[in-house]
Design a protein around this motif. Structure first.
Motif, PDB file in Angstrom:
ATOM      1  N   GLN A  37       0.801  -1.219   0.000  1.00  0.00           N
ATOM      2  CA  GLN A  37       0.000   0.000   0.000  1.00  0.00           C
ATOM      3  C   GLN A  37       0.836   1.272   0.000  1.00  0.00           C
ATOM      4  O   GLN A  37       0.409   2.294  -0.537  1.00  0.00           O
ATOM      5  CB  GLN A  37      -0.962  -0.012   1.184  1.00  0.00           C
ATOM      6  CG  GLN A  37      -2.055  -1.073   1.039  1.00  0.00           C
ATOM      7  CD  GLN A  37      -2.922  -1.207   2.274  1.00  0.00           C
ATOM      8  OE1 GLN A  37      -2.683  -0.561   3.291  1.00  0.00           O
ATOM      9  NE2 GLN A  37      -3.932  -2.062   2.192  1.00  0.00           N
ATOM     10  N   ALA A  38       2.028   1.216   0.575  1.00  0.00           N
ATOM     11  CA  ALA A  38       2.890   2.394   0.578  1.00  0.00           C
ATOM     12  C   ALA A  38       3.412   2.716  -0.815  1.00  0.00           C
ATOM     13  O   ALA A  38       3.867   3.837  -1.074  1.00  0.00           O
ATOM     14  CB  ALA A  38       4.062   2.192   1.538  1.00  0.00           C
ATOM     15  N   ARG A  39       3.325   1.745  -1.747  1.00  0.00           N
ATOM     16  CA  ARG A  39       3.853   1.916  -3.094  1.00  0.00           C
ATOM     17  C   ARG A  39       2.750   2.090  -4.139  1.00  0.00           C
ATOM     18  O   ARG A  39       3.011   1.976  -5.332  1.00  0.00           O
ATOM     19  CB  ARG A  39       4.700   0.704  -3.501  1.00  0.00           C
ATOM     20  CG  ARG A  39       5.774   0.332  -2.554  1.00  0.00           C
ATOM     21  CD  ARG A  39       6.627  -0.808  -3.097  1.00  0.00           C
ATOM     22  NE  ARG A  39       7.142  -0.516  -4.433  1.00  0.00           N
ATOM     23  CZ  ARG A  39       6.776  -1.156  -5.533  1.00  0.00           C
ATOM     24  NH1 ARG A  39       5.876  -2.126  -5.457  1.00  0.00           N
ATOM     25  NH2 ARG A  39       7.297  -0.840  -6.704  1.00  0.00           N
ATOM     26  N   VAL A  40       1.540   2.326  -3.691  1.00  0.00           N
ATOM     27  CA  VAL A  40       0.424   2.373  -4.643  1.00  0.00           C
ATOM     28  C   VAL A  40       0.625   3.460  -5.699  1.00  0.00           C
ATOM     29  O   VAL A  40       0.264   3.287  -6.871  1.00  0.00           O
ATOM     30  CB  VAL A  40      -0.922   2.563  -3.894  1.00  0.00           C
ATOM     31  CG1 VAL A  40      -0.983   3.894  -3.181  1.00  0.00           C
ATOM     32  CG2 VAL A  40      -2.095   2.399  -4.861  1.00  0.00           C
ATOM     33  N   GLY A  41       1.234   4.576  -5.338  1.00  0.00           N
ATOM     34  CA  GLY A  41       1.474   5.647  -6.307  1.00  0.00           C
ATOM     35  C   GLY A  41       2.407   5.190  -7.422  1.00  0.00           C
ATOM     36  O   GLY A  41       2.143   5.430  -8.613  1.00  0.00           O
ATOM     37  N   ALA A  42       3.507   4.530  -7.056  1.00  0.00           N
ATOM     38  CA  ALA A  42       4.452   4.025  -8.054  1.00  0.00           C
ATOM     39  C   ALA A  42       3.798   2.939  -8.904  1.00  0.00           C
ATOM     40  O   ALA A  42       4.052   2.845 -10.116  1.00  0.00           O
ATOM     41  CB  ALA A  42       5.705   3.488  -7.360  1.00  0.00           C
ATOM     42  N   TRP A  43       2.958   2.106  -8.279  1.00  0.00           N
ATOM     43  CA  TRP A  43       2.255   1.032  -8.987  1.00  0.00           C
ATOM     44  C   TRP A  43       1.357   1.624 -10.080  1.00  0.00           C
ATOM     45  O   TRP A  43       1.332   1.139 -11.214  1.00  0.00           O
ATOM     46  CB  TRP A  43       1.449   0.242  -7.963  1.00  0.00           C
ATOM     47  CG  TRP A  43       0.832  -1.037  -8.407  1.00  0.00           C
ATOM     48  CD1 TRP A  43       1.349  -2.297  -8.253  1.00  0.00           C
ATOM     49  CD2 TRP A  43      -0.445  -1.212  -9.052  1.00  0.00           C
ATOM     50  NE1 TRP A  43       0.473  -3.234  -8.765  1.00  0.00           N
ATOM     51  CE2 TRP A  43      -0.631  -2.600  -9.259  1.00  0.00           C
ATOM     52  CE3 TRP A  43      -1.441  -0.340  -9.474  1.00  0.00           C
ATOM     53  CZ2 TRP A  43      -1.779  -3.122  -9.856  1.00  0.00           C
ATOM     54  CZ3 TRP A  43      -2.573  -0.856 -10.080  1.00  0.00           C
ATOM     55  CH2 TRP A  43      -2.732  -2.229 -10.264  1.00  0.00           C
ATOM     56  N   ILE A  44       0.639   2.694  -9.755  1.00  0.00           N
ATOM     57  CA  ILE A  44      -0.256   3.342 -10.723  1.00  0.00           C
ATOM     58  C   ILE A  44       0.544   3.993 -11.841  1.00  0.00           C
ATOM     59  O   ILE A  44       0.199   3.890 -13.025  1.00  0.00           O
ATOM     60  CB  ILE A  44      -1.146   4.374 -10.007  1.00  0.00           C
ATOM     61  CG1 ILE A  44      -2.179   3.653  -9.131  1.00  0.00           C
ATOM     62  CG2 ILE A  44      -1.841   5.292 -11.013  1.00  0.00           C
ATOM     63  CD1 ILE A  44      -3.004   4.575  -8.271  1.00  0.00           C
ATOM     64  N   ARG A  45       1.642   4.668 -11.499  1.00  0.00           N
ATOM     65  CA  ARG A  45       2.456   5.329 -12.527  1.00  0.00           C
ATOM     66  C   ARG A  45       3.074   4.308 -13.483  1.00  0.00           C
ATOM     67  O   ARG A  45       3.188   4.561 -14.689  1.00  0.00           O
ATOM     68  CB  ARG A  45       3.539   6.187 -11.873  1.00  0.00           C
ATOM     69  CG  ARG A  45       2.995   7.453 -11.205  1.00  0.00           C
ATOM     70  CD  ARG A  45       4.116   8.382 -10.799  1.00  0.00           C
ATOM     71  NE  ARG A  45       4.963   7.800  -9.771  1.00  0.00           N
ATOM     72  CZ  ARG A  45       4.714   7.873  -8.456  1.00  0.00           C
ATOM     73  NH1 ARG A  45       3.624   8.513  -8.038  1.00  0.00           N
ATOM     74  NH2 ARG A  45       5.522   7.340  -7.582  1.00  0.00           N
ATOM     75  N   THR A  46       3.475   3.159 -12.956  1.00  0.00           N
ATOM     76  CA  THR A  46       4.016   2.102 -13.815  1.00  0.00           C
ATOM     77  C   THR A  46       2.965   1.635 -14.817  1.00  0.00           C
ATOM     78  O   THR A  46       3.254   1.444 -16.003  1.00  0.00           O
ATOM     79  CB  THR A  46       4.489   0.910 -12.965  1.00  0.00           C
ATOM     80  OG1 THR A  46       5.545   1.331 -12.101  1.00  0.00           O
ATOM     81  CG2 THR A  46       4.993  -0.231 -13.838  1.00  0.00           C
ATOM     82  N   THR A  47       1.742   1.454 -14.344  1.00  0.00           N
ATOM     83  CA  THR A  47       0.650   1.019 -15.222  1.00  0.00           C
ATOM     84  C   THR A  47       0.355   2.061 -16.292  1.00  0.00           C
ATOM     85  O   THR A  47       0.159   1.733 -17.473  1.00  0.00           O
ATOM     86  CB  THR A  47      -0.612   0.744 -14.381  1.00  0.00           C
ATOM     87  OG1 THR A  47      -0.318  -0.210 -13.367  1.00  0.00           O
ATOM     88  CG2 THR A  47      -1.733   0.217 -15.264  1.00  0.00           C
ATOM     89  N   GLN A  48       0.330   3.324 -15.903  1.00  0.00           N
ATOM     90  CA  GLN A  48       0.094   4.393 -16.883  1.00  0.00           C
ATOM     91  C   GLN A  48       1.218   4.449 -17.913  1.00  0.00           C
ATOM     92  O   GLN A  48       0.979   4.701 -19.095  1.00  0.00           O
ATOM     93  CB  GLN A  48      -0.031   5.731 -16.163  1.00  0.00           C
ATOM     94  CG  GLN A  48      -1.284   5.847 -15.305  1.00  0.00           C
ATOM     95  CD  GLN A  48      -1.317   7.117 -14.491  1.00  0.00           C
ATOM     96  OE1 GLN A  48      -0.280   7.591 -14.029  1.00  0.00           O
ATOM     97  NE2 GLN A  48      -2.509   7.674 -14.306  1.00  0.00           N
ATOM     98  N   GLY A  49       2.446   4.198 -17.487  1.00  0.00           N
ATOM     99  CA  GLY A  49       3.576   4.178 -18.405  1.00  0.00           C
ATOM    100  C   GLY A  49       3.455   3.076 -19.444  1.00  0.00           C
ATOM    101  O   GLY A  49       3.830   3.258 -20.605  1.00  0.00           O
ATOM    102  N   LEU A  50       2.910   1.930 -19.029  1.00  0.00           N
ATOM    103  CA  LEU A  50       2.700   0.834 -19.982  1.00  0.00           C
ATOM    104  C   LEU A  50       1.752   1.258 -21.096  1.00  0.00           C
ATOM    105  O   LEU A  50       1.963   0.945 -22.270  1.00  0.00           O
ATOM    106  CB  LEU A  50       2.120  -0.387 -19.254  1.00  0.00           C
ATOM    107  CG  LEU A  50       3.018  -1.096 -18.241  1.00  0.00           C
ATOM    108  CD1 LEU A  50       2.218  -2.150 -17.486  1.00  0.00           C
ATOM    109  CD2 LEU A  50       4.201  -1.741 -18.945  1.00  0.00           C
ATOM    110  N   LEU A  51       0.692   1.964 -20.740  1.00  0.00           N
ATOM    111  CA  LEU A  51      -0.286   2.413 -21.731  1.00  0.00           C
ATOM    112  C   LEU A  51       0.307   3.433 -22.696  1.00  0.00           C
ATOM    113  O   LEU A  51      -0.012   3.448 -23.879  1.00  0.00           O
ATOM    114  CB  LEU A  51      -1.506   3.010 -21.026  1.00  0.00           C
ATOM    115  CG  LEU A  51      -2.301   2.050 -20.131  1.00  0.00           C
ATOM    116  CD1 LEU A  51      -3.373   2.807 -19.366  1.00  0.00           C
ATOM    117  CD2 LEU A  51      -2.924   0.930 -20.949  1.00  0.00           C
TER     118      LEU A  51
END
Length: 285
Positions: A37-51
């Protein structure tokens, strides 16, 4: 930056699937394991980068954003990173909808991560054997396989893939069941894959990274014999607590506490009684 790339970036940022991922941050964080949960921001940015980087992936996500979010929530629930060897995002052709949509495929590192996270294993070994490797395993006689590799050879010199195997060393030092798969086993697993047999097979990890999918298939088979859920830890702790409780002495029953012994009191108290003289019949106190 080309016009098409700019268009993709806008779709991700303003009103496309990437914006939807950010808007559902609270839902993603809610289903994530606590350590992620502390990394949720990085997790979302990684997903957006894939798109942003993959036009086919963006198009498939836009075709069915509900399916896309369902896949992402599955990855989040497992605590795995989308678009990595832990969890692949792959466009899949949907015959009924006549369009591509996103499907999620666990990678071999994701399968291994879940085993470690369950807390029952100290190590997990997942390997492939090539044509010029030495390999020996006799079930019932050998505890673990013997795999000999000539490290002076390149992958091409070692030859084609021929076997994948996996096993775990448990916390108590015991070896789990050893899973060994040959080309026939792998072919059956591949035949069941929607991504490998869909409209865009060239985007499937079965074709972009075949060795990784051999490893994933072996690791996935191993999960039948090795815990992959944190529920295992909770069950172990609950069982230990029950055993510890049974070994504890029973609590002293509730009620008034016994009076302390007072040595100043006489050992025996006088008891009033009536005595009958047998000879005279007279009653005396």
């Amino acid at each position: 930056m080309t016009g098409q790339t700019i268009g993709n970036a806008v779709a991700v940022r303003d009103n496309g699937p990437g914006a939807l991922v950010a808007a559902h941050r609270a839902d993603i964080e809610l289903v994530m394991p606590s350590h992620m949960q502390a990394r949720v921001g990085a997790w979302i940015r990684t997903t957006q980068g894939l798109l942003r980087r993959d036009e086919k992936l963006l198009e498939a996500a836009q075709n069915d954003v509900g399916q896309f979010m369902s896949v992402l929530l599955d990855a989040a629930r497992l605590g795995l990173e989308p678009g990595t060897e832990q969890y692949h995002l792959v466009p899949r052709w949907n015959k009924k909808k006549r369009c591509t949509e996103i499907t999620g495929v666990r990678g071999y590192q994701g399968e291994i991560e879940l085993m470690y996270r369950a807390g029952a294993v100290s190590s997990v070994i997942v390997e492939v054997v090539r044509q010029r490797d030495g390999f020996k395993y006799r079930p019932g006689r050998d505890e673990r396989p013997e795999h000999d590799i000539d490290w002076d050879l390149s992958l091409e010199e070692r030859g084609d893939l021929r076997i994948a195997y996996a096993y775990a060393v448990m916390k108590d030092g015991a070896t789990s069941k050893v899973v060994v798969l040959n080309k026939g086993h792998i072919a059956k697993a591949r035949a069941k894959s929607d991504s490998a047999n869909g409209k865009y097979p060239h985007l499937s990890p079965w074709n972009t990274d075949e060795e990784a999918m051999w490893l994933k298939t072996a690791a996935h088979r191993l999960t039948k014999w090795v815990p992959t859920s944190a529920e295992y830890i909770r069950e172990q702790l609950r069982a230990k607590a029950e055993v510890d409780a049974e070994q504890q002495p029973a609590p002293f029953p509730a009620g008034p506490l016994p009076q302390p012994f007072d040595s100043s009191e006489p050992d025996d108290e006088a008891i009033e009684a009536e005595f009958v003289d047998d000879e005279t019949g007279e009653v005396r106190s």
